[in-house]
Scaffold this motif. Structure first.
Motif: not given
Length: 279
Positions: A126-132, A136-144, A168-170, A178-180
């Motif tokens: 899990i990478f917590i990035c302060i950049f997109d 694409n504006g996603n809050y989370v990108y999940t990969f499998k 992210g925006t959506h 979101k508060s985090f």
């Protein structure tokens, strides 16, 4: 030392040092994982904060921020990523293959000699990035891993990579996530969860042992950087001397001096002077 004290006082959760300390608090780390994955976790155990994995002396070691395992033996590696770094030589972004390497070495450490592969536990990088990263504006990108010929077909290796985008925006995330994100971005306290984090950081900054630990760590890193610069300068000087000697050898060859005399004059090996003559 005063500069370090000021730096310590101004640090936020974006700092690796503070992030590791905050996520070392079980109630905070556990709640973050529960809210992010929308699951219930009975308990978590810390494998090792800032674990260093070096399978071989010839391999590149990595320092993992936080590794925890839950009551079902799922392992989580949490990392704070502040800069979207590029390789200065290739100009390629580092994050994708960084995640691949983290996953590989985490797996390497989870399987003991002689154990069958199916004992590898489920993992989340899990990478917590302060950049997109993907813009694409996603809050989370999940990969499998999925089959290109049939995207509904997933490889059940139980390895997941999540790239969180605090800008992210959506997307579908909980109120606490979101508060985090807002707290990471702007130091805004909007929920009880972020208040817990903010209080924890305040306590850390009042702890003289934590402040001393930070200053010792920074001093050690500064010494390492200085040693690296000194070594680099020494290598540069040595290379410069070799290049100068080669240039001198070429001039002496053009003047008709013998290989033996040139080798003595320039301190170059006879074989190297002979190669220059052949060229």
């Amino acid at each position: 030392m005063q500069d370090l004290a000021t730096k310590f006082a101004n640090m936020t959760i974006q700092s690796d040092f503070i992030f590791k300390k905050v996520m070392s608090r079980k109630r905070i780390c556990k709640h973050l994982l529960e809210e992010l994955l929308q699951i219930e976790i009975a308990d978590i155990n810390y494998i090792e904060a800032e674990k260093t994995l070096e399978p071989k002396y010839t391999s590149r070691g990595i320092r993992l921020d936080i590794i925890v395992a839950d009551d079902k033996n799922t392992h989580y590696n949490l990392e704070m990523q502040v800069k979207n770094k590029k390789n200065p030589q290739t100009k390629a972004f580092v994050l994708p293959k960084r995640s691949r390497y983290y996953q590989a070495l985490l797996d390497f450490d989870l399987l003991q000699a002689g154990q069958p592969y199916d004992l590898l536990p489920p993992t989340f990088i899990i990478f917590i990035c302060i950049f997109d990263f993907f813009e694409n504006g996603n809050y989370v990108y999940t990969f499998k891993k999925r089959c290109l010929e049939d995207l509904e077909l997933e490889l059940p290796d139980e390895a997941t990579t999540m790239i969180l985008n605090t800008k992210g925006t959506h997307g579908d995330i909980s109120k606490d996530i979101k508060s985090f994100y807002d707290y990471v971005n702007n130091h805004i306290v909007t929920t009880d969860f972020t208040k817990q984090i903010d209080d924890e950081i305040s306590y850390l900054k009042l702890d003289t042992k934590v402040r001393r630990e930070f200053m010792l760590m920074e001093a050690r890193l500064l010494d390492e950087r200085r040693e690296g610069i000194a070594e680099g300068e020494a290598i540069g000087i040595a290379k410069g001397e070799i290049n100068a000697n080669i240039a001198t050898a070429k001039r002496l060859l053009s003047m008709g001096l013998t290989v033996q005399d040139i080798a003595k004059a320039t301190s170059l090996p006879i074989e190297q002077v002979e190669a220059l003559k052949a060229d």
